[in-house]
Design a protein around this motif. Structure first.
Motif, PDB file in Angstrom:
ATOM      1  N   ASP A   1       9.170 -21.818   6.328  1.00  0.00           N
ATOM      2  CA  ASP A   1      10.250 -22.861   6.110  1.00  0.00           C
ATOM      3  C   ASP A   1      11.600 -22.221   7.141  1.00  0.00           C
ATOM      4  O   ASP A   1      11.705 -21.148   7.310  1.00  0.00           O
ATOM      5  CB  ASP A   1      10.646 -22.652   4.929  1.00  0.00           C
ATOM      6  N   GLY A   2      11.990 -23.398   7.898  1.00  0.00           N
ATOM      7  CA  GLY A   2      13.214 -23.121   8.606  1.00  0.00           C
ATOM      8  C   GLY A   2      13.070 -24.245   9.896  1.00  0.00           C
ATOM      9  O   GLY A   2      12.225 -25.124   9.928  1.00  0.00           O
ATOM     10  N   PRO A   3      14.421 -24.448  10.451  1.00  0.00           N
ATOM     11  CA  PRO A   3      15.387 -23.492  10.398  1.00  0.00           C
ATOM     12  C   PRO A   3      16.415 -24.240   9.326  1.00  0.00           C
ATOM     13  O   PRO A   3      16.037 -25.030   8.515  1.00  0.00           O
ATOM     14  CB  PRO A   3      16.124 -23.739  11.553  1.00  0.00           C
ATOM     15  N   ALA A   4      17.646 -23.167   8.865  1.00  0.00           N
ATOM     16  CA  ALA A   4      18.489 -23.698   7.924  1.00  0.00           C
ATOM     17  C   ALA A   4      19.582 -24.178   8.741  1.00  0.00           C
ATOM     18  O   ALA A   4      20.449 -23.302   9.062  1.00  0.00           O
ATOM     19  CB  ALA A   4      18.722 -22.316   7.051  1.00  0.00           C
ATOM     20  N   PRO A   5      20.032 -25.277   8.692  1.00  0.00           N
ATOM     21  CA  PRO A   5      21.177 -25.980   9.404  1.00  0.00           C
ATOM     22  C   PRO A   5      22.294 -25.476   9.211  1.00  0.00           C
ATOM     23  O   PRO A   5      23.395 -25.189   9.922  1.00  0.00           O
ATOM     24  CB  PRO A   5      21.184 -27.520   9.057  1.00  0.00           C
ATOM     25  N   GLU A   6      22.557 -25.099   7.862  1.00  0.00           N
ATOM     26  CA  GLU A   6      23.915 -24.501   7.212  1.00  0.00           C
ATOM     27  C   GLU A   6      24.098 -23.075   7.947  1.00  0.00           C
ATOM     28  O   GLU A   6      25.403 -22.964   7.963  1.00  0.00           O
ATOM     29  CB  GLU A   6      23.703 -24.216   5.558  1.00  0.00           C
ATOM     30  N   LEU A   7      23.211 -22.501   8.598  1.00  0.00           N
ATOM     31  CA  LEU A   7      23.437 -21.192   9.208  1.00  0.00           C
ATOM     32  C   LEU A   7      23.698 -21.328  10.852  1.00  0.00           C
ATOM     33  O   LEU A   7      23.843 -20.342  11.462  1.00  0.00           O
ATOM     34  CB  LEU A   7      22.675 -20.109   8.761  1.00  0.00           C
ATOM     35  N   SER A   8      23.171 -22.525  11.212  1.00  0.00           N
ATOM     36  CA  SER A   8      23.028 -22.749  12.560  1.00  0.00           C
ATOM     37  C   SER A   8      24.379 -22.157  13.572  1.00  0.00           C
ATOM     38  O   SER A   8      24.319 -21.425  14.395  1.00  0.00           O
ATOM     39  CB  SER A   8      22.698 -24.051  12.989  1.00  0.00           C
ATOM     40  N   ASP A   9      25.514 -22.704  13.153  1.00  0.00           N
ATOM     41  CA  ASP A   9      26.623 -22.341  13.900  1.00  0.00           C
ATOM     42  C   ASP A   9      26.971 -20.897  13.932  1.00  0.00           C
ATOM     43  O   ASP A   9      27.206 -20.347  15.192  1.00  0.00           O
ATOM     44  CB  ASP A   9      27.850 -23.070  13.460  1.00  0.00           C
ATOM     45  N   SER A  10      26.922 -20.220  12.795  1.00  0.00           N
ATOM     46  CA  SER A  10      26.947 -18.889  12.793  1.00  0.00           C
ATOM     47  C   SER A  10      26.010 -18.027  13.710  1.00  0.00           C
ATOM     48  O   SER A  10      26.400 -16.881  14.340  1.00  0.00           O
ATOM     49  CB  SER A  10      27.190 -18.025  11.317  1.00  0.00           C
ATOM     50  N   ILE A  11      24.693 -18.219  13.632  1.00  0.00           N
ATOM     51  CA  ILE A  11      23.720 -17.714  14.305  1.00  0.00           C
ATOM     52  C   ILE A  11      23.960 -18.042  15.863  1.00  0.00           C
ATOM     53  O   ILE A  11      23.795 -17.064  16.793  1.00  0.00           O
ATOM     54  CB  ILE A  11      22.342 -18.108  13.839  1.00  0.00           C
ATOM     55  N   LYS A  12      24.292 -19.232  15.943  1.00  0.00           N
ATOM     56  CA  LYS A  12      24.626 -19.592  17.686  1.00  0.00           C
ATOM     57  C   LYS A  12      25.718 -18.694  18.001  1.00  0.00           C
ATOM     58  O   LYS A  12      25.726 -18.295  19.277  1.00  0.00           O
ATOM     59  CB  LYS A  12      24.777 -20.932  17.609  1.00  0.00           C
ATOM     60  N   ALA A  13      26.787 -18.617  17.456  1.00  0.00           N
ATOM     61  CA  ALA A  13      27.895 -17.830  17.736  1.00  0.00           C
ATOM     62  C   ALA A  13      27.431 -16.232  17.911  1.00  0.00           C
ATOM     63  O   ALA A  13      28.164 -15.831  19.063  1.00  0.00           O
ATOM     64  CB  ALA A  13      29.021 -17.926  16.849  1.00  0.00           C
ATOM     65  N   LEU A  14      26.799 -15.873  17.303  1.00  0.00           N
ATOM     66  CA  LEU A  14      26.300 -14.256  17.514  1.00  0.00           C
ATOM     67  C   LEU A  14      25.725 -14.453  18.576  1.00  0.00           C
ATOM     68  O   LEU A  14      25.595 -13.360  19.398  1.00  0.00           O
ATOM     69  CB  LEU A  14      25.260 -13.861  16.210  1.00  0.00           C
TER      70      LEU A  14
END
Length: 160
Positions: A138-151
């Motif tokens: 299961d994935g991805p989780a769109p809610e976390l996309s921006d924060s993961i991308k920033a990292l």
């Protein structure tokens, strides 16, 4: 389907990815959760020591092989900030771990790196089902996309 409980675990993976980045590693974090919902092990990327195979998903697979029965492994879930690379997916399959839930996909990571002009990875980014037969993913989780991308962007700029 990613549940609210899954999201809690994925948020912890994102925190671990931040810890990895703070410690000079690439930003990836993972959890191994048993059938009862207990976090059995957590880890983050440790490649800054010079060994590019020190991925958290690989470490969790090795830990599970040593500390869990085959049935426990099959019922466990691995949560991770980024979809398993082919090496980690293979390790996951070889030790018989169960479900995988990830916050961001390999395709997303590839796109983010292309946007930055980064050289491609030496290993092809394959989706987990292209590596593991009958994978429960299961994935991805769109809610976390921006924060993961920033990292990932921060890591790229630091390592450039």
């Amino acid at each position: 389907m990613i549940s609210e409980k899954d999201m809690e675990h994925l948020k912890r993976c994102a925190e671990l990815a931040r810890e990895a980045l703070t410690d000079g590693n690439d930003p990836f974090g993972s959890l191994l959760v048993d059938q009862e919902g207990r976090v059995r092990k957590e880890d983050y990327n440790r490649v800054s020591g010079g060994d590019p195979t020190q991925h958290p998903e690989f470490a969790l697979a090795r830990w599970a092989a040593e500390h869990m029965t085959p049935d426990e492994r099959a019922q466990a879930t691995v949560y991770t900030s980024g979809e398993h690379c082919p090496m980690c997916a293979a390790a996951h399959a070889w030790v018989g771990l169960g479900r995988i839930v990830y916050a961001s996909s390999s395709a997303q990571l590839s796109e983010w790196m292309r946007e930055l002009g980064a050289a491609p990875s030496p290993v092809r980014n394959l989706a987990i089902p292209d590596v593991i037969r009958d994978a429960q993913v299961d994935g991805p989780a769109p809610e976390l996309s921006d924060s993961i991308k920033a990292l990932q962007i921060e890591a790229y700029r630091r390592n450039k």
